[in-house]
Design a protein around this motif. Structure first.
Motif, PDB file in Angstrom:
ATOM      1  N   ASN A  54       0.800  -1.220   0.000  1.00 42.45           N
ATOM      2  CA  ASN A  54       0.000   0.000   0.000  1.00 42.45           C
ATOM      3  C   ASN A  54       0.837   1.277   0.000  1.00 42.45           C
ATOM      4  O   ASN A  54       0.294   2.369   0.124  1.00 42.45           O
ATOM      5  CB  ASN A  54      -0.963   0.007   1.198  1.00 42.45           C
ATOM      6  N   SER A  55       2.160   1.121  -0.091  1.00 43.20           N
ATOM      7  CA  SER A  55       3.007   2.307  -0.135  1.00 43.20           C
ATOM      8  C   SER A  55       4.359   1.975  -0.769  1.00 43.20           C
ATOM      9  O   SER A  55       4.744   0.808  -0.866  1.00 43.20           O
ATOM     10  CB  SER A  55       3.221   2.875   1.272  1.00 43.20           C
ATOM     11  N   PHE A  56       5.036   3.007  -1.181  1.00 49.75           N
ATOM     12  CA  PHE A  56       6.417   2.897  -1.672  1.00 49.75           C
ATOM     13  C   PHE A  56       7.091   4.230  -1.405  1.00 49.75           C
ATOM     14  O   PHE A  56       6.428   5.262  -1.252  1.00 49.75           O
ATOM     15  CB  PHE A  56       6.470   2.523  -3.156  1.00 49.75           C
ATOM     16  N   SER A  57       8.415   4.217  -1.316  1.00 47.29           N
ATOM     17  CA  SER A  57       9.125   5.482  -1.091  1.00 47.29           C
ATOM     18  C   SER A  57      10.441   5.501  -1.856  1.00 47.29           C
ATOM     19  O   SER A  57      11.047   4.457  -2.103  1.00 47.29           O
ATOM     20  CB  SER A  57       9.375   5.725   0.393  1.00 47.29           C
ATOM     21  N   ASN A  58      10.827   6.690  -2.239  1.00 47.45           N
ATOM     22  CA  ASN A  58      12.077   6.935  -2.959  1.00 47.45           C
ATOM     23  C   ASN A  58      12.263   5.969  -4.132  1.00 47.45           C
ATOM     24  O   ASN A  58      13.341   5.463  -4.384  1.00 47.45           O
ATOM     25  CB  ASN A  58      13.275   6.885  -2.010  1.00 47.45           C
ATOM     26  N   CYS A  59      11.194   5.730  -4.846  1.00 42.89           N
ATOM     27  CA  CYS A  59      11.196   4.805  -5.979  1.00 42.89           C
ATOM     28  C   CYS A  59      11.645   5.544  -7.237  1.00 42.89           C
ATOM     29  O   CYS A  59      11.088   6.588  -7.586  1.00 42.89           O
ATOM     30  CB  CYS A  59       9.789   4.255  -6.173  1.00 42.89           C
ATOM     31  N   LEU A  60      12.672   5.023  -7.895  1.00 42.36           N
ATOM     32  CA  LEU A  60      13.081   5.571  -9.187  1.00 42.36           C
ATOM     33  C   LEU A  60      12.103   5.038 -10.226  1.00 42.36           C
ATOM     34  O   LEU A  60      12.225   3.917 -10.709  1.00 42.36           O
ATOM     35  CB  LEU A  60      14.517   5.167  -9.535  1.00 42.36           C
ATOM     36  N   GLY A  84       4.587   7.060  -2.581  1.00 44.30           N
ATOM     37  CA  GLY A  84       3.148   6.900  -2.716  1.00 44.30           C
ATOM     38  C   GLY A  84       2.537   6.118  -1.581  1.00 44.30           C
ATOM     39  O   GLY A  84       3.186   5.273  -0.959  1.00 44.30           O
ATOM     40  N   LYS A  85       1.283   6.446  -1.296  1.00 50.21           N
ATOM     41  CA  LYS A  85       0.515   5.724  -0.286  1.00 50.21           C
ATOM     42  C   LYS A  85      -0.911   5.581  -0.814  1.00 50.21           C
ATOM     43  O   LYS A  85      -1.535   6.567  -1.203  1.00 50.21           O
ATOM     44  CB  LYS A  85       0.523   6.482   1.039  1.00 50.21           C
ATOM     45  N   ARG A  86      -1.373   4.313  -0.824  1.00 49.40           N
ATOM     46  CA  ARG A  86      -2.722   4.047  -1.315  1.00 49.40           C
ATOM     47  C   ARG A  86      -3.731   4.323  -0.209  1.00 49.40           C
ATOM     48  O   ARG A  86      -3.600   3.841   0.904  1.00 49.40           O
ATOM     49  CB  ARG A  86      -2.847   2.596  -1.784  1.00 49.40           C
ATOM     50  N   GLY A  87      -4.737   5.123  -0.554  1.00 48.78           N
ATOM     51  CA  GLY A  87      -5.814   5.412   0.393  1.00 48.78           C
ATOM     52  C   GLY A  87      -6.828   4.291   0.407  1.00 48.78           C
ATOM     53  O   GLY A  87      -6.823   3.396  -0.448  1.00 48.78           O
ATOM     54  N   SER A  88      -7.724   4.329   1.377  1.00 47.79           N
ATOM     55  CA  SER A  88      -8.744   3.279   1.506  1.00 47.79           C
ATOM     56  C   SER A  88      -9.679   3.248   0.302  1.00 47.79           C
ATOM     57  O   SER A  88     -10.292   2.217   0.016  1.00 47.79           O
ATOM     58  CB  SER A  88      -9.545   3.475   2.796  1.00 47.79           C
ATOM     59  N   ASN A  89      -9.789   4.354  -0.423  1.00 47.99           N
ATOM     60  CA  ASN A  89     -10.636   4.408  -1.616  1.00 47.99           C
ATOM     61  C   ASN A  89      -9.911   3.951  -2.881  1.00 47.99           C
ATOM     62  O   ASN A  89     -10.449   4.022  -3.973  1.00 47.99           O
ATOM     63  CB  ASN A  89     -11.176   5.827  -1.803  1.00 47.99           C
ATOM     64  N   GLY A  90      -8.651   3.488  -2.715  1.00 43.72           N
ATOM     65  CA  GLY A  90      -7.875   3.005  -3.850  1.00 43.72           C
ATOM     66  C   GLY A  90      -7.124   4.086  -4.595  1.00 43.72           C
ATOM     67  O   GLY A  90      -6.366   3.795  -5.520  1.00 43.72           O
ATOM     68  N   VAL A  91      -7.312   5.340  -4.228  1.00 44.67           N
ATOM     69  CA  VAL A  91      -6.603   6.450  -4.856  1.00 44.67           C
ATOM     70  C   VAL A  91      -5.263   6.635  -4.146  1.00 44.67           C
ATOM     71  O   VAL A  91      -5.184   6.622  -2.917  1.00 44.67           O
ATOM     72  CB  VAL A  91      -7.438   7.750  -4.798  1.00 44.67           C
ATOM     73  N   TRP A  92      -4.218   6.794  -4.926  1.00 50.04           N
ATOM     74  CA  TRP A  92      -2.874   6.963  -4.383  1.00 50.04           C
ATOM     75  C   TRP A  92      -2.581   8.440  -4.134  1.00 50.04           C
ATOM     76  O   TRP A  92      -2.885   9.289  -4.966  1.00 50.04           O
ATOM     77  CB  TRP A  92      -1.835   6.422  -5.358  1.00 50.04           C
ATOM     78  N   ASP A  93      -1.982   8.727  -2.982  1.00 47.97           N
ATOM     79  CA  ASP A  93      -1.391  10.040  -2.714  1.00 47.97           C
ATOM     80  C   ASP A  93       0.068   9.931  -3.127  1.00 47.97           C
ATOM     81  O   ASP A  93       0.825   9.149  -2.546  1.00 47.97           O
ATOM     82  CB  ASP A  93      -1.498  10.402  -1.228  1.00 47.97           C
ATOM     83  N   ILE A  94       0.456  10.691  -4.129  1.00 48.32           N
ATOM     84  CA  ILE A  94       1.786  10.583  -4.733  1.00 48.32           C
ATOM     85  C   ILE A  94       2.566  11.876  -4.496  1.00 48.32           C
ATOM     86  O   ILE A  94       2.017  12.971  -4.607  1.00 48.32           O
ATOM     87  CB  ILE A  94       1.668  10.343  -6.253  1.00 48.32           C
ATOM     88  N   THR A  95       3.843  11.718  -4.198  1.00 48.47           N
ATOM     89  CA  THR A  95       4.767  12.850  -4.215  1.00 48.47           C
ATOM     90  C   THR A  95       5.801  12.572  -5.296  1.00 48.47           C
ATOM     91  O   THR A  95       6.439  11.523  -5.282  1.00 48.47           O
ATOM     92  CB  THR A  95       5.479  13.031  -2.855  1.00 48.47           C
ATOM     93  N   ILE A  96       5.905  13.484  -6.236  1.00 51.38           N
ATOM     94  CA  ILE A  96       6.876  13.388  -7.322  1.00 51.38           C
ATOM     95  C   ILE A  96       8.064  14.269  -6.969  1.00 51.38           C
ATOM     96  O   ILE A  96       7.891  15.394  -6.494  1.00 51.38           O
ATOM     97  CB  ILE A  96       6.260  13.854  -8.663  1.00 51.38           C
ATOM     98  N   HIS A  97       9.264  13.752  -7.222  1.00 45.91           N
ATOM     99  CA  HIS A  97      10.466  14.540  -6.966  1.00 45.91           C
ATOM    100  C   HIS A  97      11.402  14.429  -8.176  1.00 45.91           C
ATOM    101  O   HIS A  97      11.679  13.331  -8.640  1.00 45.91           O
ATOM    102  CB  HIS A  97      11.181  14.048  -5.702  1.00 45.91           C
ATOM    103  N   MET A  98      11.823  15.596  -8.661  1.00 45.73           N
ATOM    104  CA  MET A  98      12.769  15.668  -9.772  1.00 45.73           C
ATOM    105  C   MET A  98      13.885  16.618  -9.372  1.00 45.73           C
ATOM    106  O   MET A  98      13.625  17.651  -8.751  1.00 45.73           O
ATOM    107  CB  MET A  98      12.088  16.220 -11.028  1.00 45.73           C
ATOM    108  N   GLU A  99      15.104  16.253  -9.720  1.00 43.84           N
ATOM    109  CA  GLU A  99      16.230  17.154  -9.487  1.00 43.84           C
ATOM    110  C   GLU A  99      17.328  16.823 -10.471  1.00 43.84           C
ATOM    111  O   GLU A  99      17.390  15.725 -11.008  1.00 43.84           O
ATOM    112  CB  GLU A  99      16.735  17.068  -8.052  1.00 43.84           C
ATOM    113  N   ASP A 100      18.171  17.820 -10.702  1.00 43.05           N
ATOM    114  CA  ASP A 100      19.237  17.620 -11.676  1.00 43.05           C
ATOM    115  C   ASP A 100      20.230  18.763 -11.568  1.00 43.05           C
ATOM    116  O   ASP A 100      19.981  19.763 -10.889  1.00 43.05           O
ATOM    117  CB  ASP A 100      18.648  17.573 -13.091  1.00 43.05           C
TER     118      ASP A 100
END
Length: 144
Positions: A54-60, A84-100
């Motif tokens: 139901n979740s993942f972190s720092n995923c490339l 990302g973290k999946r909510g009880s309604n099946g919708v994911w709360d996502i944080t996107i991170h880009m850097e360069d």
């Protein structure tokens, strides 16, 4: 204007001002990437890699994403990370991170994009253009 991000990032490199890119430039990158195929692919890849968790972190999620239009000329190829973290309604709360690192590498060939890139490389090599580190993070919802 269509090339605002490219212009803003190039001007920052010319000025040599310290710090991250402006909030306005960050906002434009967010608007242009939020619905991009590369960000959607990154999210899908991370959900797949989570193996039903139901979740993942720092995923490339996307390695060396080649963006289009204004973003091609401003940030070119980037890695897209996601939490990302999946909510009880099946919708994911996502944080996107880009850097360069904003910099130029010499390119071979012909065409306008290569000419502009090699001009940036020339300025960089003669210390008229300053490389800098930038980053953008944002939150979004994602439904499978």
């Amino acid at each position: 204007m269509y090339w605002d991000v490219s212009k803003d990032m190039f001007n920052k490199a010319l000025s040599g001002s310290p710090g991250n890119i402006s909030k306005s430039t960050q906002k434009q990158i967010i608007q242009q990437t939020k619905s991009s195929p590369q960000v959607n692919t990154a999210i899908k890849n991370c959900i797949t890699q989570s193996n039903g968790a139901n979740s993942f972190s720092n995923c490339l999620g996307y390695d060396d994403a080649e963006l289009q239009g204004d973003l091609y000329y401003s940030i070119q190829h980037i890695d897209i990370y996601a939490d990302g973290k999946r909510g009880s309604n099946g919708v994911w709360d996502i944080t996107i991170h880009m850097e360069d690192e904003y910099d130029f590498e010499p390119r071979r060939g012909h065409g306008f994009a290569i000419l502009v890139n090699n001009f940036g490389y020339y300025l960089q090599e003669h210390e008229l253009l300053h490389t800098y580190h930038w980053s953008v993070s944002y939150k979004m919802k994602y439904k499978e």
